[in-house]
Design an enzyme around this catalytic site. Structure first.
Site, PDB file in Angstrom:
ATOM      1  N   SER A 100     -43.417 -23.089 -25.686  1.00  0.00           N
ATOM      2  CA  SER A 100     -42.777 -23.976 -24.707  1.00  0.00           C
ATOM      3  C   SER A 100     -42.413 -25.352 -25.249  1.00  0.00           C
ATOM      4  CB  SER A 100     -43.670 -24.131 -23.477  1.00  0.00           C
ATOM      5  OG  SER A 100     -43.614 -22.974 -22.676  1.00  0.00           O
ATOM      6  N   LYS A 103     -38.886 -26.321 -24.751  1.00  0.00           N
ATOM      7  CA  LYS A 103     -38.378 -26.993 -23.546  1.00  0.00           C
ATOM      8  C   LYS A 103     -38.124 -28.476 -23.761  1.00  0.00           C
ATOM      9  CE  LYS A 103     -40.450 -23.643 -20.392  1.00  0.00           C
ATOM     10  NZ  LYS A 103     -41.694 -22.990 -20.757  1.00  0.00           N
ATOM     11  N   SER A 163     -43.672 -27.009 -17.004  1.00  0.00           N
ATOM     12  CA  SER A 163     -43.240 -26.085 -18.059  1.00  0.00           C
ATOM     13  C   SER A 163     -42.634 -24.815 -17.469  1.00  0.00           C
ATOM     14  CB  SER A 163     -44.429 -25.717 -18.973  1.00  0.00           C
ATOM     15  OG  SER A 163     -43.982 -25.175 -20.185  1.00  0.00           O
TER      16      SER A 163
END
Length: 420
Positions: A100, A103, A163
């Site tokens: 993640s 992101k 997230s």
């Protein structure tokens, strides 16, 4: 005979009565022993799992100060925000799954679109079947309802704080029509920033063999977010966000324990391990850390604390030259003045190991000609420590230099021709 029978009966009764009291005690003891054994087995299993997931310490391969810590991760670094210089690092250029941390690029593209006016905070983003998150324990979600709409600013918070894979997919489809289309935007931006070991396949960081980034590239991205997304950077320090009646906390544990930490992002998949990118400011010095593929959520936080503690303890900020000081007098041809005073274009801070001295040297541009405007770059000043360049800063003209008149310019051509 009766006495003998009576004695036998008495003994039998005694044995029976004794068994009534002894048996429960023995049974309880067995239960306790079994429970104790099960507990020990569970503890041993946990230790075994922790041992299996543990990552061996990785020593610094490059360090500008002594006694850099070994960090239990597959790759790690400590970067000075102002200069972008790596203060200590190991395995920084190996392409690894970023989970993640991906992101960060998704949010950065959204932030730059907001900054340019391509997006507005109140624009509505639709949630498609593809973007909708069903809330399994295998992925993180903002919990956007199917076929609903959410504002861009809520989507941005859902990406950064929660997230959310759903938020990331929804904004990707909104901006580029598909995840694949958005990945092209991500890679174009990565190339622009100089992220040479990165290839994005999706906006979420969900596993894909071709989806990679490096510790150095992720630090470059973090630095760009801090520098270029000032209007939205505070979101990276938010500890929780509530949407659709569901409140979720930021997974960056350091936000709860270290008030100097103000971002940035966590990541985790089985393939990527536990990842963390942080930024911290103490006494005017900002440091960025990247820890990739640590063994646990606790480990990634602990290793980051170690890096920050060593970094702030081992380095300091120095001002080699004051902003308004004239550094050099630079020669200018064909102007009403023969020289122009050169000063720093902006305040200059240099990060060096504590106790080290800094030397400076000036390089000026050759062949400068009038007209020259105030603020034009006329050279640079270079800071070195122990013979190594640690920073550079531009020198600019302190005043305008007008072009000389025709007669004066003719005379200047003659003197220049004869080397006078």
């Amino acid at each position: 005979m009766k006495t003998y029978t009576s004695s036998k009966i008495s003994i039998a009764c005694a044995i029976t009565l004794a068994s009534l009291f002894v048996t429960p005690i023995s049974f309880a003891a067995k239960q306790h022993a079994a429970k104790h054994a099960a507990t020990k087995k569970a503890e041993a299993s946990k230790k075994s799992e922790a041992s299996a997931s543990a990552v061996p310490p990785l020593a610094a391969q490059d360090s500008l100060a002594p006694n850099a810590p070994a960090i239990a991760a597959k790759a790690w670094l400590l970067m000075d925000f102002d200069s972008g210089e790596l203060l200590a690092s190991a395995n920084v250029d190996e392409p690894l799954p970023p989970a993640s941390l991906t992101k960060m690029m998704t949010s950065y593209i959204v932030e730059q679109a907001l900054r340019s006016g391509k997006l507005k905070p109140t624009d509505l983003v639709s949630v498609s079947q593809n973007a909708w998150c069903r809330g399994t324990n295998t992925e993180s979600c903002m919990y956007l309802p199917l076929n609903s709409q959410a504002t861009v600013i809520d989507i941005l918070r859902g990406i950064i704080v929660q997230s959310g894979n759903d938020a990331s997919k929804a904004i990707a489809e909104h901006m580029a029509g598909s995840e694949e289309g958005f990945a092209k935007l991500m890679n174009a931006e990565a190339q622009k920033l100089g992220m040479t070991k990165t290839n994005f396949v999706n906006p979420t960081g969900l596993p894909d063999p071709a989806h990679k980034s490096s510790a150095r590239d992720l630090a470059i991205l973090a630095r760009a977010i801090i520098r270029n997304s000032a209007d939205y950077y505070a979101i990276y320090a938010e500890r929780e966000f509530k949407y659709n009646g569901i409140k979720q906390g930021n997974r960056n544990a350091l936000l709860y324990t270290d008030p100097t930490v103000d971002g940035l992002k966590t990541g985790h998949t089985q393939e990527a391990g536990y990842c963390l990118v942080t930024s911290s400011v103490r006494n005017g010095m900002r440091l960025i850390t990247v820890v990739l593929n640590a063994g646990s959520a606790k480990s990634r936080a602990d290793e980051t604390r170690t890096l920050l503690g060593w970094g702030f303890g081992s380095f300091e900020k120095l001002t080699p030259i004051q902003p308004n000081a004239v550094v050099s007098s630079v020669k200018v041809s064909f102007g009403k003045a023969d020289t122009v005073p050169a000063v720093l274009g902006a305040p200059w801070l240099v990060t060096v190991p504590r106790g080290q001295q800094i030397q400076t040297a000036v390089e000026v541009k050759a062949g400068l000609e009038a007209p020259l405007t105030k603020g034009a770059v006329v050279g640079k000043v270079i800071a070195t420590s122990n013979g190594k360049t640690v920073s550079e800063a531009p020198l600019v003209a302190q005043v305008d230099v007008e072009r000389s008149g025709l007669l004066l310019r003719g005379w200047q051509h003659v003197t220049k021709l004869f080397g006078k």
